[in-house]
Design a protein around this motif. Sequence first.
Motif, mmCIF file in Angstrom:
data_model
loop_
_atom_site.group_PDB
_atom_site.id
_atom_site.type_symbol
_atom_site.label_atom_id
_atom_site.label_comp_id
_atom_site.label_asym_id
_atom_site.label_seq_id
_atom_site.Cartn_x
_atom_site.Cartn_y
_atom_site.Cartn_z
ATOM 1 N N HIS A 259 -7.816 0.327 14.657
ATOM 2 C CA HIS A 259 -6.757 0.591 14.050
ATOM 3 C C HIS A 259 -6.939 1.053 12.539
ATOM 4 O O HIS A 259 -6.655 2.060 11.965
ATOM 5 N N HIS B 45 -6.830 4.627 10.269
ATOM 6 C CA HIS B 45 -6.358 4.627 9.192
ATOM 7 C C HIS B 45 -7.297 5.309 7.858
ATOM 8 O O HIS B 45 -6.809 6.020 7.188
ATOM 9 N N GLY C 252 -0.792 -5.019 7.522
ATOM 10 C CA GLY C 252 -1.785 -6.167 7.867
ATOM 11 C C GLY C 252 -2.955 -6.164 7.192
ATOM 12 O O GLY C 252 -3.689 -7.198 7.136
ATOM 13 N N GLY D 155 1.174 -4.631 1.744
ATOM 14 C CA GLY D 155 2.398 -4.230 2.700
ATOM 15 C C GLY D 155 3.274 -5.607 2.873
ATOM 16 O O GLY D 155 4.463 -5.425 2.876
ATOM 17 N N GLU D 156 2.699 -6.442 3.275
ATOM 18 C CA GLU D 156 3.203 -7.605 3.845
ATOM 19 C C GLU D 156 3.881 -8.290 2.229
ATOM 20 O O GLU D 156 4.759 -8.880 2.437
ATOM 21 N N PRO E 80 11.527 -2.827 7.691
ATOM 22 C CA PRO E 80 10.100 -2.990 6.699
ATOM 23 C C PRO E 80 10.783 -2.792 5.113
ATOM 24 O O PRO E 80 11.291 -1.767 4.937
ATOM 25 N N GLY E 81 10.262 -3.714 4.367
ATOM 26 C CA GLY E 81 10.511 -3.662 2.890
ATOM 27 C C GLY E 81 10.023 -2.586 2.040
ATOM 28 O O GLY E 81 10.500 -2.232 1.141
ATOM 29 N N GLY E 82 8.894 -2.153 2.590
ATOM 30 C CA GLY E 82 8.019 -1.044 1.617
ATOM 31 C C GLY E 82 8.874 0.197 1.169
ATOM 32 O O GLY E 82 9.133 0.310 0.096
ATOM 33 N N PRO E 83 9.373 0.783 2.297
ATOM 34 C CA PRO E 83 10.075 1.888 1.954
ATOM 35 C C PRO E 83 11.491 1.769 1.194
ATOM 36 O O PRO E 83 11.755 2.337 0.407
ATOM 37 N N ASP F 220 10.377 0.947 -2.627
ATOM 38 C CA ASP F 220 10.283 2.258 -2.810
ATOM 39 C C ASP F 220 11.318 3.113 -3.419
ATOM 40 O O ASP F 220 11.368 3.785 -4.472
ATOM 41 N N GLY G 42 0.126 2.427 5.784
ATOM 42 C CA GLY G 42 1.443 2.406 5.542
ATOM 43 C C GLY G 42 1.915 2.500 4.104
ATOM 44 O O GLY G 42 2.620 3.308 3.550
ATOM 45 N N VAL G 43 1.290 1.679 3.378
ATOM 46 C CA VAL G 43 1.801 1.723 1.881
ATOM 47 C C VAL G 43 1.422 2.917 0.873
ATOM 48 O O VAL G 43 1.996 3.198 0.229
ATOM 49 N N ASN H 7 4.004 5.077 -0.333
ATOM 50 C CA ASN H 7 4.701 4.737 -1.407
ATOM 51 C C ASN H 7 4.766 5.815 -2.674
ATOM 52 O O ASN H 7 3.554 6.251 -2.940
ATOM 53 N N SER I 61 0.653 8.412 7.493
ATOM 54 C CA SER I 61 0.435 7.404 6.501
ATOM 55 C C SER I 61 0.850 6.017 7.175
ATOM 56 O O SER I 61 -0.010 4.954 7.633
ATOM 57 N N THR I 62 1.925 5.916 7.998
ATOM 58 C CA THR I 62 2.490 4.753 8.891
ATOM 59 C C THR I 62 2.067 4.826 10.075
ATOM 60 O O THR I 62 1.026 6.014 10.633
HETATM 61 O O1 KG4 Z 1 0.300 1.200 8.464
HETATM 62 P P1 KG4 Z 1 1.370 0.593 8.802
HETATM 63 O O2 KG4 Z 1 2.454 1.532 9.402
HETATM 64 O O3 KG4 Z 1 1.183 -0.639 9.862
HETATM 65 C C1 KG4 Z 1 0.130 -1.771 9.821
HETATM 66 O O4 KG4 Z 1 -1.030 -1.385 10.175
HETATM 67 O O5 KG4 Z 1 0.280 -2.516 9.123
HETATM 68 O O6 KG4 Z 1 1.919 0.040 7.720
HETATM 69 C C2 KG4 Z 1 3.143 -0.969 7.431
HETATM 70 C C3 KG4 Z 1 3.290 -1.281 6.057
HETATM 71 C C4 KG4 Z 1 4.674 -1.935 6.016
HETATM 72 O O7 KG4 Z 1 4.569 -3.356 5.252
HETATM 73 C C5 KG4 Z 1 5.633 -1.035 5.368
HETATM 74 O O8 KG4 Z 1 6.529 -2.124 4.510
HETATM 75 C C6 KG4 Z 1 5.060 -0.404 4.285
HETATM 76 O O9 KG4 Z 1 3.591 -0.187 5.147
HETATM 77 N N1 KG4 Z 1 5.313 0.675 3.975
HETATM 78 C C7 KG4 Z 1 5.541 0.930 2.588
HETATM 79 C C8 KG4 Z 1 6.065 2.210 2.327
HETATM 80 N N2 KG4 Z 1 6.160 2.628 3.803
HETATM 81 C C9 KG4 Z 1 5.787 1.813 4.709
HETATM 82 N N3 KG4 Z 1 5.203 0.343 1.521
HETATM 83 C C10 KG4 Z 1 5.401 0.787 0.310
HETATM 84 N N4 KG4 Z 1 6.181 2.004 0.114
HETATM 85 C C11 KG4 Z 1 6.376 2.579 1.085
HETATM 86 N N5 KG4 Z 1 6.976 3.840 0.889
#
Ligand code: KG4
Length: 336
Positions: free
Chosen positions: A111, A115, A138, A163-164, A178-181, A184, A270-271, A274, A299-300
């Motif tokens: 995985h 990415h 992760g 991201g965590e 999820p809190g990231g978006p 943001d 995922g991050v 941002n 991205s995600t």
């Molecule tokens: O890559 P991903 O989809 O899954 C993993 O492989 O973990 O990443 C998910 C992470 C979550 O922690 C989410 O909050 C973060 O990516 N994320 C963001 C944003 N979009 C997703 N963090 C910050 N800003 C964003 N816009």
Amino acid sequence: MFPVILAIESSCDETSAAVLKNNAILSNVISSQYFHKEFGGIVPELASRAHIKTIDRIVNKAIEESGIDKHTINCVAATAGPGLIGSLLVGYNYGRSFALSRNIPFIPVNHIESHLFSSFIGHDKINFPFIALVVSGGHTLLFHVRGINSFKVLGETQDDAAGEAFDKVAKMLGLAYPGGPEIDRLALDGNENYHKFPSAKVKGKIYDFSFSGVKTSVLYFLRRNFPDNKNIPLSDICASFQKSVVSSLIEKTKLAADEFGIKMITVSGGVSANSKLRKEFKKLEQRGYNIYFPEKKYSTDNAAMIGYIAYLKINESKNQIQEANILEEAFAKFKH
Ligand code: KG4
Ligand code: ZN
């Protein structure tokens, strides 16, 4: 003959399937498990059950949307890890069975590696070498990449992934998972200089990251200044926290690029969706760096990136590939 790849991703809370012809993404269907929101985080057992329910529909949808005849699929790729074991097993076994029943090769995919190369989806070529920052829910890793199967980890997080940290701080602020978006979005209207949350240095390991300190400092700041949880300036706190995380990610990545004399930098995971992170990295272009991000939809978590790395590996020398026996079959099939 060229590879027509069915790709599957189910490592966490997204069930996704994609179809690729060579490196072209013909379809990329993603089903996100929004029900985890009510628990404030992912419940692994529920995630795995939801994958079981969804996977067949998502795969069929991806095949339908791609416009190809199902029988032309000559290779299957699926995420083998890392991720939630119960979730991984669903996509992996579905993909393996699909391949076995049609007697076509199966490519297990890492995985993080998917990415890592996702910034090049839709590009004609990959410019090696480059420095790659992979920031997800992760993992937080910094790589020096010389080729498809040739890369070295320079640094990683010592505690929470970026991201965590976003997800945990969002939870403290009462925001949805999820809190990231969410952070943001709120940070767009905030003052990032409202409070300076420290970004931790890791002693002796210049490329390693640490995000649990900044997370804890947000917690103590909230306890100290808003003990009754009222009138919290959400946007300002989000912007200030985000500034701290983003500056630490940029600082280490730039440090690595400068030390290796490399101007080419990719940021994925995922991050990397941002907006502040994108904006700040893009600023480096004025100083001669080339910055690559995946399109936001890559991205995600998504299956297109799983298919893309499988394509890259099929294209690459067979000697360097881990799953040599499986991939040799793939090569034999594709070289006509
Ligand atoms: O890559 P991903 O989809 O899954 C993993 O492989 O973990 O990443 C998910 C992470 C979550 O922690 C989410 O909050 C973060 O990516 N994320 C963001 C944003 N979009 C997703 N963090 C910050 N800003 C964003 N816009
Ligand atoms: Zn991911």
